[in-house]
Design a protein around this motif. Sequence first.
Motif, PDB file in Angstrom:
ATOM      1  N   VAL A 256       0.845  -1.203   0.000  1.00 30.04           N
ATOM      2  CA  VAL A 256       0.000   0.000   0.000  1.00 30.04           C
ATOM      3  C   VAL A 256       0.878   1.250   0.000  1.00 30.04           C
ATOM      4  CG1 VAL A 256      -1.752   1.295   1.269  1.00 30.04           C
ATOM      5  CG2 VAL A 256      -1.852  -1.205   1.211  1.00 30.04           C
ATOM      6  N   VAL A 257       1.897   1.237   0.852  1.00 36.78           N
ATOM      7  CA  VAL A 257       2.831   2.365   0.920  1.00 36.78           C
ATOM      8  C   VAL A 257       3.609   2.502  -0.387  1.00 36.78           C
ATOM      9  CG1 VAL A 257       4.844   3.316   2.126  1.00 36.78           C
ATOM     10  CG2 VAL A 257       3.061   2.132   3.421  1.00 36.78           C
ATOM     11  N   ALA A 258       4.088   1.363  -0.904  1.00 34.91           N
ATOM     12  CA  ALA A 258       4.869   1.386  -2.144  1.00 34.91           C
ATOM     13  C   ALA A 258       4.031   1.837  -3.334  1.00 34.91           C
ATOM     14  CB  ALA A 258       5.457   0.002  -2.415  1.00 34.91           C
ATOM     15  N   LEU A 259       2.766   1.418  -3.376  1.00 33.91           N
ATOM     16  CA  LEU A 259       1.869   1.850  -4.457  1.00 33.91           C
ATOM     17  C   LEU A 259       1.653   3.361  -4.408  1.00 33.91           C
ATOM     18  CD1 LEU A 259      -0.836  -0.978  -4.448  1.00 33.91           C
ATOM     19  CD2 LEU A 259       0.676  -0.383  -6.342  1.00 33.91           C
ATOM     20  N   PHE A 260       1.520   3.897  -3.194  1.00 34.75           N
ATOM     21  CA  PHE A 260       1.351   5.340  -3.028  1.00 34.75           C
ATOM     22  C   PHE A 260       2.544   6.087  -3.623  1.00 34.75           C
ATOM     23  CE2 PHE A 260       2.631   9.016  -0.432  1.00 34.75           C
ATOM     24  CZ  PHE A 260       1.565   9.870  -0.670  1.00 34.75           C
ATOM     25  N   TRP A 261       3.773   5.644  -3.266  1.00 33.71           N
ATOM     26  CA  TRP A 261       4.972   6.285  -3.788  1.00 33.71           C
ATOM     27  C   TRP A 261       5.084   6.117  -5.296  1.00 33.71           C
ATOM     28  CZ3 TRP A 261       7.076   9.871  -1.190  1.00 33.71           C
ATOM     29  CH2 TRP A 261       7.231   9.810   0.194  1.00 33.71           C
ATOM     30  N   GLY A 262       4.746   4.924  -5.785  1.00 31.74           N
ATOM     31  CA  GLY A 262       4.852   4.656  -7.215  1.00 31.74           C
ATOM     32  C   GLY A 262       3.925   5.525  -8.038  1.00 31.74           C
ATOM     33  N   ILE A 263       2.669   5.616  -7.625  1.00 34.41           N
ATOM     34  CA  ILE A 263       1.685   6.437  -8.345  1.00 34.41           C
ATOM     35  C   ILE A 263       2.072   7.910  -8.254  1.00 34.41           C
ATOM     36  CG2 ILE A 263      -0.724   7.197  -8.340  1.00 34.41           C
ATOM     37  CD1 ILE A 263      -1.455   4.350  -7.404  1.00 34.41           C
ATOM     38  N   LEU A 264       2.568   8.334  -7.078  1.00 37.37           N
ATOM     39  CA  LEU A 264       3.023   9.718  -6.904  1.00 37.37           C
ATOM     40  C   LEU A 264       4.185  10.032  -7.839  1.00 37.37           C
ATOM     41  CD1 LEU A 264       2.160  12.023  -4.933  1.00 37.37           C
ATOM     42  CD2 LEU A 264       4.149  11.415  -3.546  1.00 37.37           C
ATOM     43  N   ASP A 265       4.972   9.000  -8.162  1.00 39.49           N
ATOM     44  CA  ASP A 265       6.139   9.171  -9.038  1.00 39.49           C
ATOM     45  C   ASP A 265       5.780   8.979 -10.515  1.00 39.49           C
ATOM     46  OD1 ASP A 265       8.986   9.774  -8.946  1.00 39.49           O
ATOM     47  OD2 ASP A 265       9.298   7.776  -9.774  1.00 39.49           O
ATOM     48  N   GLY A 266       4.484   8.810 -10.809  1.00 40.08           N
ATOM     49  CA  GLY A 266       4.040   8.720 -12.199  1.00 40.08           C
ATOM     50  C   GLY A 266       4.033   7.329 -12.796  1.00 40.08           C
ATOM     51  N   GLU A 267       4.095   6.295 -11.968  1.00 41.42           N
ATOM     52  CA  GLU A 267       4.061   4.932 -12.489  1.00 41.42           C
ATOM     53  C   GLU A 267       2.633   4.538 -12.857  1.00 41.42           C
ATOM     54  OE1 GLU A 267       7.805   3.365  -9.689  1.00 41.42           O
ATOM     55  OE2 GLU A 267       5.854   2.347  -9.628  1.00 41.42           O
ATOM     56  N   ASP A 268       2.489   3.777 -13.943  1.00 36.60           N
ATOM     57  CA  ASP A 268       1.172   3.299 -14.390  1.00 36.60           C
ATOM     58  C   ASP A 268       0.820   2.016 -13.649  1.00 36.60           C
ATOM     59  OD1 ASP A 268       0.724   5.330 -16.259  1.00 36.60           O
ATOM     60  OD2 ASP A 268       1.952   4.305 -17.758  1.00 36.60           O
ATOM     61  N   PHE A 269      -0.372   2.012 -13.057  1.00 37.98           N
ATOM     62  CA  PHE A 269      -0.833   0.828 -12.330  1.00 37.98           C
ATOM     63  C   PHE A 269      -2.332   0.719 -12.537  1.00 37.98           C
ATOM     64  CE2 PHE A 269      -1.332  -2.057  -8.724  1.00 37.98           C
ATOM     65  CZ  PHE A 269      -0.161  -2.799  -8.809  1.00 37.98           C
ATOM     66  N   GLY A 270      -2.736  -0.206 -13.426  1.00 35.54           N
ATOM     67  CA  GLY A 270      -4.133  -0.302 -13.837  1.00 35.54           C
ATOM     68  C   GLY A 270      -5.006  -1.104 -12.888  1.00 35.54           C
ATOM     69  N   PRO A 271      -6.340  -1.063 -13.109  1.00 29.65           N
ATOM     70  CA  PRO A 271      -7.307  -1.793 -12.259  1.00 29.65           C
ATOM     71  C   PRO A 271      -7.057  -3.297 -12.217  1.00 29.65           C
ATOM     72  CG  PRO A 271      -8.428  -0.199 -13.671  1.00 29.65           C
ATOM     73  CD  PRO A 271      -7.011  -0.247 -14.129  1.00 29.65           C
ATOM     74  N   ILE A 272      -6.680  -3.893 -13.359  1.00 30.06           N
ATOM     75  CA  ILE A 272      -6.435  -5.334 -13.384  1.00 30.06           C
ATOM     76  C   ILE A 272      -5.206  -5.678 -12.547  1.00 30.06           C
ATOM     77  CG2 ILE A 272      -6.019  -7.347 -14.853  1.00 30.06           C
ATOM     78  CD1 ILE A 272      -8.758  -6.113 -15.165  1.00 30.06           C
ATOM     79  N   GLN A 273      -4.194  -4.801 -12.566  1.00 35.72           N
ATOM     80  CA  GLN A 273      -3.018  -5.022 -11.719  1.00 35.72           C
ATOM     81  C   GLN A 273      -3.369  -4.934 -10.235  1.00 35.72           C
ATOM     82  OE1 GLN A 273      -0.395  -2.092 -13.792  1.00 35.72           O
ATOM     83  NE2 GLN A 273       1.148  -3.701 -13.587  1.00 35.72           N
ATOM     84  N   ILE A 274      -4.278  -4.004  -9.910  1.00 33.70           N
ATOM     85  CA  ILE A 274      -4.736  -3.898  -8.523  1.00 33.70           C
ATOM     86  C   ILE A 274      -5.447  -5.186  -8.115  1.00 33.70           C
ATOM     87  CG2 ILE A 274      -6.337  -2.700  -6.981  1.00 33.70           C
ATOM     88  CD1 ILE A 274      -5.737  -0.132  -8.507  1.00 33.70           C
TER      89      ILE A 274
END
Length: 292
Positions: A256-274
Amino acid sequence: MKYSNSKWLNLLLLAVIWGSSFILIKKSLLGLSPYQLGALRTVISGLLLFSVGLTSIKAIKKNEWKWIVITGFLGSFFPAFLFAFAETEIDSAVTSVLNSLVPLNTVLFGFAVFKIASTRRQILGVMVGFIGTSILILKGAELNPEQNYLYVGFILLATCMYALNVNIIKKHLQYVKPLSIATGNYVAIIIPAIVVLLWSDFFNTETFSNPFFKTSMLSVVVLSIFGTALAKVLYNKLVQVSTPVFASSVTYLMPVVALFWGILDGEDFGPIQILGSLIILVGVYLSHKRKR
């Protein structure tokens, strides 16, 4: 009440520290090669542990040193390089989720190699985790065609090493103090790390002239101090004031923490990946759930 507050505070701090380590690896790679990052992380962490735990290695028996060396390479040395190489191609958020496979692999290796009995629920958890991993990898490759998802292999190999490390400690180093194990590990691996650092041309003017060098070094130092030294202390304290089962729940919070940092840094993370990530975490939950 005091111990209850303490365990939750330690759990949240540990999740933030370990969950942030993946973005720190990513930032470190801006001005350093994977070899330099892995070596520096090992050397700095080793020096920190020596400053507080060098005298503790006197408690390690002669016949235990073989396992100390093996766990040093499996649990610290090789993974430091494998994660660095993986994040040259794979986003930090995806890396963090795949790291959650460690508990599943621990069950799998415990059953297959160390003959530790597994329940049907644990086996189901491994199968569910494999499905989630497949979804995460396949969808990630589709969503990020510019990234080489073959590098996921580095992450999977690292999680297997972590799993072997846990099982070896459980079987052969059960009664050795955690600080003694950690310090002994770095006694074994710090010299190879220094050799790699020298071989990697770190002490080259081109390295120091890189515009991202200062940012990368700051990231490595923070990663080593907090992600290794402080995290080990917090985790040991968490186990003391709670239970191993409660302590292992940090596995659910780190992504959860890593996803927050990743999305904040502009990484693409789609609904299927979630969805794939959630399936992996369900698998981890099943593999660690205890019968009442």
